[in-house]
Write a protein that holds these residues in place. Structure first.
Motif, PDB file in Angstrom:
ATOM      1  N   TYR A 339       0.680  -1.148  -0.163  1.00 42.12           N
ATOM      2  CA  TYR A 339       0.118  -0.022  -0.097  1.00 42.12           C
ATOM      3  C   TYR A 339       0.864   1.384   0.129  1.00 42.12           C
ATOM      4  O   TYR A 339       0.461   2.403  -0.498  1.00 42.12           O
ATOM      5  N   ILE A 340       1.764   1.329   0.690  1.00 40.97           N
ATOM      6  CA  ILE A 340       2.822   2.532   0.948  1.00 40.97           C
ATOM      7  C   ILE A 340       3.286   2.753  -0.406  1.00 40.97           C
ATOM      8  O   ILE A 340       3.658   3.972  -0.632  1.00 40.97           O
ATOM      9  N   CYS A 341       3.512   2.128  -1.625  1.00 43.26           N
ATOM     10  CA  CYS A 341       3.784   2.494  -2.846  1.00 43.26           C
ATOM     11  C   CYS A 341       2.797   3.274  -3.413  1.00 43.26           C
ATOM     12  O   CYS A 341       3.023   3.843  -4.678  1.00 43.26           O
ATOM     13  N   GLN A 357      10.062   2.706   0.433  1.00 43.48           N
ATOM     14  CA  GLN A 357       9.937   3.389   1.591  1.00 43.48           C
ATOM     15  C   GLN A 357      10.080   5.046   1.108  1.00 43.48           C
ATOM     16  O   GLN A 357      10.913   5.343   0.334  1.00 43.48           O
ATOM     17  N   PRO A 358       8.854   5.883   1.637  1.00 40.86           N
ATOM     18  CA  PRO A 358       8.917   7.206   1.342  1.00 40.86           C
ATOM     19  C   PRO A 358      10.242   7.838   1.589  1.00 40.86           C
ATOM     20  O   PRO A 358      11.046   7.316   2.474  1.00 40.86           O
ATOM     21  N   ARG A 359      10.272   8.835   0.842  1.00 43.97           N
ATOM     22  CA  ARG A 359      11.582   9.701   1.078  1.00 43.97           C
ATOM     23  C   ARG A 359      11.307  10.927   2.058  1.00 43.97           C
ATOM     24  O   ARG A 359       9.913  11.358   1.961  1.00 43.97           O
ATOM     25  N   GLU A 510       0.605  -2.313   6.875  1.00 42.83           N
ATOM     26  CA  GLU A 510       1.262  -1.706   5.641  1.00 42.83           C
ATOM     27  C   GLU A 510       2.223  -0.514   6.168  1.00 42.83           C
ATOM     28  O   GLU A 510       3.075   0.073   5.139  1.00 42.83           O
ATOM     29  N   SER A 511       2.473  -0.294   7.308  1.00 43.36           N
ATOM     30  CA  SER A 511       3.642   0.519   7.751  1.00 43.36           C
ATOM     31  C   SER A 511       4.833   0.282   7.143  1.00 43.36           C
ATOM     32  O   SER A 511       5.341  -0.851   7.229  1.00 43.36           O
ATOM     33  N   CYS A 512       5.644   1.047   6.596  1.00 42.22           N
ATOM     34  CA  CYS A 512       6.978   0.466   5.978  1.00 42.22           C
ATOM     35  C   CYS A 512       8.079   0.686   7.077  1.00 42.22           C
ATOM     36  O   CYS A 512       9.062   0.149   6.920  1.00 42.22           O
ATOM     37  N   GLY A 513       7.641   0.882   8.283  1.00 39.13           N
ATOM     38  CA  GLY A 513       8.758   0.703   9.386  1.00 39.13           C
ATOM     39  C   GLY A 513       9.704   1.655   9.656  1.00 39.13           C
ATOM     40  O   GLY A 513      10.447   1.575  10.336  1.00 39.13           O
ATOM     41  N   GLN A 514       9.835   2.827   8.687  1.00 34.47           N
ATOM     42  CA  GLN A 514      11.005   3.546   8.846  1.00 34.47           C
ATOM     43  C   GLN A 514      10.929   4.497  10.284  1.00 34.47           C
ATOM     44  O   GLN A 514      11.775   4.827  10.723  1.00 34.47           O
ATOM     45  N   CYS A 515       9.586   4.950  10.340  1.00 37.05           N
ATOM     46  CA  CYS A 515       9.642   5.828  11.707  1.00 37.05           C
ATOM     47  C   CYS A 515       8.987   5.050  12.824  1.00 37.05           C
ATOM     48  O   CYS A 515       8.076   4.286  12.540  1.00 37.05           O
ATOM     49  N   THR A 516       9.836   5.528  13.743  1.00 39.19           N
ATOM     50  CA  THR A 516       9.217   4.346  15.169  1.00 39.19           C
ATOM     51  C   THR A 516       7.689   5.092  15.581  1.00 39.19           C
ATOM     52  O   THR A 516       7.136   3.971  15.780  1.00 39.19           O
ATOM     53  N   GLN A 517       7.355   6.140  15.374  1.00 41.65           N
ATOM     54  CA  GLN A 517       5.974   6.519  15.928  1.00 41.65           C
ATOM     55  C   GLN A 517       4.993   5.682  15.057  1.00 41.65           C
ATOM     56  O   GLN A 517       3.964   5.188  15.578  1.00 41.65           O
ATOM     57  N   CYS A 518       5.475   5.503  13.976  1.00 40.53           N
ATOM     58  CA  CYS A 518       4.326   4.856  12.780  1.00 40.53           C
ATOM     59  C   CYS A 518       4.400   3.263  12.880  1.00 40.53           C
ATOM     60  O   CYS A 518       3.626   2.543  13.352  1.00 40.53           O
ATOM     61  N   ARG A 519       5.765   2.745  13.104  1.00 40.36           N
ATOM     62  CA  ARG A 519       5.908   1.350  13.404  1.00 40.36           C
ATOM     63  C   ARG A 519       5.437   0.847  14.707  1.00 40.36           C
ATOM     64  O   ARG A 519       4.488  -0.091  14.852  1.00 40.36           O
ATOM     65  N   LYS A 555       4.204  13.262  12.701  1.00 40.31           N
ATOM     66  CA  LYS A 555       5.403  13.343  13.389  1.00 40.31           C
ATOM     67  C   LYS A 555       6.422  12.728  12.310  1.00 40.31           C
ATOM     68  O   LYS A 555       7.617  12.213  13.067  1.00 40.31           O
ATOM     69  N   CYS A 556       5.789  11.785  11.268  1.00 40.99           N
ATOM     70  CA  CYS A 556       6.416  10.966  10.583  1.00 40.99           C
ATOM     71  C   CYS A 556       6.797  11.376   9.277  1.00 40.99           C
ATOM     72  O   CYS A 556       6.447  12.653   8.783  1.00 40.99           O
ATOM     73  N   ILE A 557       7.386  10.617   8.482  1.00 38.99           N
ATOM     74  CA  ILE A 557       7.938  11.060   7.175  1.00 38.99           C
ATOM     75  C   ILE A 557       6.828  11.197   6.195  1.00 38.99           C
ATOM     76  O   ILE A 557       6.858  11.807   5.477  1.00 38.99           O
ATOM     77  N   CYS A 558       5.997  10.362   6.093  1.00 38.09           N
ATOM     78  CA  CYS A 558       4.780  10.516   5.065  1.00 38.09           C
ATOM     79  C   CYS A 558       3.308  10.350   6.260  1.00 38.09           C
ATOM     80  O   CYS A 558       3.488  10.181   7.403  1.00 38.09           O
ATOM     81  N   ALA A 559       2.447  10.402   5.228  1.00 43.32           N
ATOM     82  CA  ALA A 559       0.909  10.798   5.765  1.00 43.32           C
ATOM     83  C   ALA A 559       0.164   9.335   6.173  1.00 43.32           C
ATOM     84  O   ALA A 559      -0.680   9.217   6.488  1.00 43.32           O
ATOM     85  N   LEU A 560       1.039   8.120   6.007  1.00 38.98           N
ATOM     86  CA  LEU A 560       0.547   6.884   6.448  1.00 38.98           C
ATOM     87  C   LEU A 560       0.180   6.886   8.074  1.00 38.98           C
ATOM     88  O   LEU A 560      -1.188   6.592   8.235  1.00 38.98           O
ATOM     89  N   ALA A 561       1.117   7.676   8.566  1.00 38.68           N
ATOM     90  CA  ALA A 561       0.792   7.412  10.284  1.00 38.68           C
ATOM     91  C   ALA A 561      -0.279   8.275  10.529  1.00 38.68           C
ATOM     92  O   ALA A 561      -1.390   8.203  11.452  1.00 38.68           O
ATOM     93  N   ASP A 562      -0.483   9.498   9.846  1.00 39.22           N
ATOM     94  CA  ASP A 562      -1.580  10.563   9.960  1.00 39.22           C
ATOM     95  C   ASP A 562      -3.073   9.779   9.705  1.00 39.22           C
ATOM     96  O   ASP A 562      -3.875   9.756  10.617  1.00 39.22           O
TER      97      ASP A 562
END
Ligand SMILES: Cc1cc2nc3c(=O)[nH]c(=O)nc-3n(C[C@H](O)[C@H](O)[C@H](O)COP(=O)(O)O)c2cc1C
Ligand code: SF4
Ligand code: FES
Length: 596
Positions: A339-341, A357-359, A510-519, A555-562
């Motif tokens: 999904y993250i793609c 993984q989002p940039r 579906e979290s890509c795992g890069q950001c601790t808050q999201c993962r 707080k994260c790199i992309c809006a999945l966590a939001d």
């Protein structure tokens, strides 16, 4: 060598489409997986030769994608357990399939014939429940008793399956410009041209690029990929040409539960998408366009590839492409189950043959996008909107829809309605009409308990809020957003903790795992909801959940966590009583609810 010479030829041919060979890596992995039924170190090493990569480097990329990480079996039975499919009985399908295959969910049958896999949304929520066996066309509206035939001989049953239902419709009285007439597919280029197709690209070819962008900006077109950003304005973010390549990246990844419109348009009107892609490319002076289609959409991928082949054959693409007076190419890339793609920068990474993984931004894609070159990302339906704007003008476009939400859109409706599907309607239709007039209403005697307006990231509405018009501005007044305009309806029997749980499971997966808050946050949310739903929740869990959402949000790199936190927070806020009832009763108090 494990792979056939033909497979290697196919891969070499595909590599020729990309400025960097790795653009063909996901394609190559699909070819290898489809031919051998497995992906292992030997195959990674063999593929790596094409890309100057070690087996480990290929394995690292493959490890990111669900489709490349399924258990080995002759028939991989993938049952969608996304929310709309759960609402239509997906759990019953899983149970029946487990019985018939002898494989528990997530395992392989003793004879190695079947693997049972629960997958996230397949982008076919209007024909839920849905099953896909290997990379074959979907089996839609699956009934548990039809599984006996399907699983007795999957190959033959797939061959004999009825054609995919045309669930997209133009309601009476609507002047449509996205869908072909009801019941028809407009696949051949001649049919599309007879209906006036490829005239807008000629018209655009006589315009200055800045004027194309200005027209689309003045028409007020907002992107249909979820964020609703102004398309013409986005096009102006591209820097002036510097003589090097610049690209349009077309987002056809469509993976958010409740969203299944891009598939309908690609499978029914592929040349409209191509024409829109061509005009958008003119506006940004792109040297080529790349379309990224989710890996499960095998039919849409084939149809789009065939449409592109036809467009080259008649000289619409290639040397002196129609309207360009220069070479112009469109290439098409398959995703592989992530999904993250769909998040634009995750998509760019994936298109470059990397993990999706989002940039971090800046730099934004317009500055440094595909292969570090200026790139605009537009959604598939957004592109399909463009030819009508160029042909008919700004006033024509603005005459439909609502202030700040102009034009028709492909509204989706799924879940507990009698006629789930896609309806082309002007923005601003009342949610009540979408549910009752177009979606056919609910089962006799049932009422709406909740509706998620636009894909599962969007905050849920209560049943007493459905008189809201469905457009960007109106939905804000009830604290939600349009998203992808794919509404999911839940009736009065539905357990809201369970619905929130299915959604949380999706984001955790579906979290890509890069950001601790999201993962950590998506996992924590899922596990806490699971406990509450099972009757093991504590009163303080509700406060912990609220804290978790604050920990993730913004707080994260992309809006999945939001999206994950907005969805979960809205369920808790709108239906807190359901949560409290679980905690006090120490069980789910909705015995008639859908199963998960
Ligand atoms: C987690 C996540 C998933 C997304 N998935 C999609 C998708 O499947 N398709 C899509 O067009 N946009 C998706 N988007 C939005 C894209 O990032 C981007 O905004 C969009 O493709 C831009 O096109 P538009 O302006 O035409 O809408 C997603 C965004 C996020 C944060
Ligand atoms: S927010 Fe989640 S999905 Fe997005 S980059 Fe961070 S970990 Fe990955
Ligand atoms: S296809 Fe199953 S939830 Fe979308």
């Amino acid at each position: 060598m494990v792979l056939s010479a033909a497979a290697h030829d196919q891969i070499r041919e595909e590599i020729g489409h990309y400025p960097n060979p790795r653009g063909a890596l996901l394609y190559a992995l699909h070819v290898a997986r489809d031919e051998t039924g497995r992906l292992d170190r030997e195959i990674f090493a063999e593929l790596g030769e094409h890309f100057g990569m070690s087996a480990g480097e290929v394995a690292e990329v493959a490890s990111f994608y669900s489709i490349f990480n399924q258990p080995p079996a002759k028939a991989i039975v993938q049952v969608c357990t996304g929310l709309p499919c759960c609402l239509k009985g997906a759990r019953g399908i899983v149970r029946e399939a487990e019985k018939l295959t002898g494989a528990k969910s997530g395992t392989v049958s003793a004879d190695g014939r079947f693997a049972m896999v629960e997958v996230e949304c397949l982008g076919s929520c209007g024909t839920a429940p849905v099953v896909q066996i290997n990379r074959n066309p979907y089996i839609e509206r699956v009934a548990p008793d039809s599984l006996v035939t399907l699983l007795a001989s999957p190959g033959a049953a797939i061959e004999a399956r009825p054609p995919a239902p045309l669930v997209s419709q133009i309601p009476d009285g609507v002047e449509a410009y996205l869908l072909p007439p009801n019941g028809e597919r407009r696949l051949a280029i001649d049919e599309y041209k007879r209906a006036g197709g490829y005239q807008a690209v000629v018209k655009a070819g006589a315009m200055e690029p800045k004027d194309i962008a200005a027209t689309v900006k003045d028409a007020g077109l907002r992107g249909r990929g979820g964020a609703g950003f102004a398309t013409g304005l986005k096009w102006t973010f591209m820097p002036p040409p510097d003589g090097g390549p610049r690209y349009l990246a077309v987002n056809c990844d469509e993976s958010e539960p409740g969203t299944f419109k891009d598939r309908q348009i690609m499978e029914r009107n592929p040349h409209l998408v191509l024409e829109g892609v061509m005009i958008a490319s003119m506006a940004i002076q792109a040297s080529a366009a790349f379309m990224y289609i989710r890996g499960e959409y095998v039919v849409a991928y084939r149809i789009m590839r065939e449409a592109i082949r036809e467009a080259y054959a008649v000289g619409i693409l290639g040397e002196n492409a129609l309207g360009f007076n220069r070479r112009f190419d469109i290439h098409i890339q398959p995703g592989a189950g992530a999904y993250i793609c769909g998040e634009e920068s995750g998509m760019l990474e994936s298109m470059e043959g990397k993990k999706g993984q989002p940039r971090k931004r800046p730099p934004f894609p317009a500055q440094r996008g595909l292969w570090q070159r200026p790139t605009t990302v537009d959604n598939c339906e957004t592109c399909a909107q463009v030819p009508a704007i160029i042909m008919n003008g700004v006033d024509w476009y603005k005459a439909r829809g609502m202030p700040n939400s102009f034009g028709n859109t492909l509204f989706g409706i799924s879940g507990h309605v009698k006629r789930p599907g896609i309806y082309e309607l002007p923005l601003g239709v009342k949610m009540r009409d979408l549910i009752y007039k177009y979606g056919g209403g609910l089962e006799e005697g049932r009422t709406v308990k909740a509706v998620i307006p636009g894909g599962i990231s969007m905050p849920v509405l209560r049943g007493d809020q459905i008189d809201v018009p469905v457009d960007h501005e109106s939905l804000k007044t009830v604290n939600t957003l349009l998203g992808t305009a794919g509404a999911i309806v839940l009736d009065d029997r539905a357990c809201m903790v369970r619905a929130a749980l299915v959604i949380a499971r999706f984001f955790e997966h579906e979290s890509c795992g890069q950001c601790t808050q999201c993962r950590e946050g998506t996992g924590w949310t899922y596990r806490t909801l699971k406990r509450i739903e099972a009757g093991e929740g504590r009163p303080e869990d509700l406060e912990t959940l609220a804290d978790t959402f604050n920990f993730m949000d913004g707080k994260c790199i992309c809006a999945l966590a939001d999206g994950a936190s907005w969805a979960a927070r809205a369920f808790l806020k709108q239906f807190r009583a359901d949560y409290e009832a679980h905690v006090s009763a120490r069980k789910c108090p909705f015995p008639e609810s859908f199963a998960v």
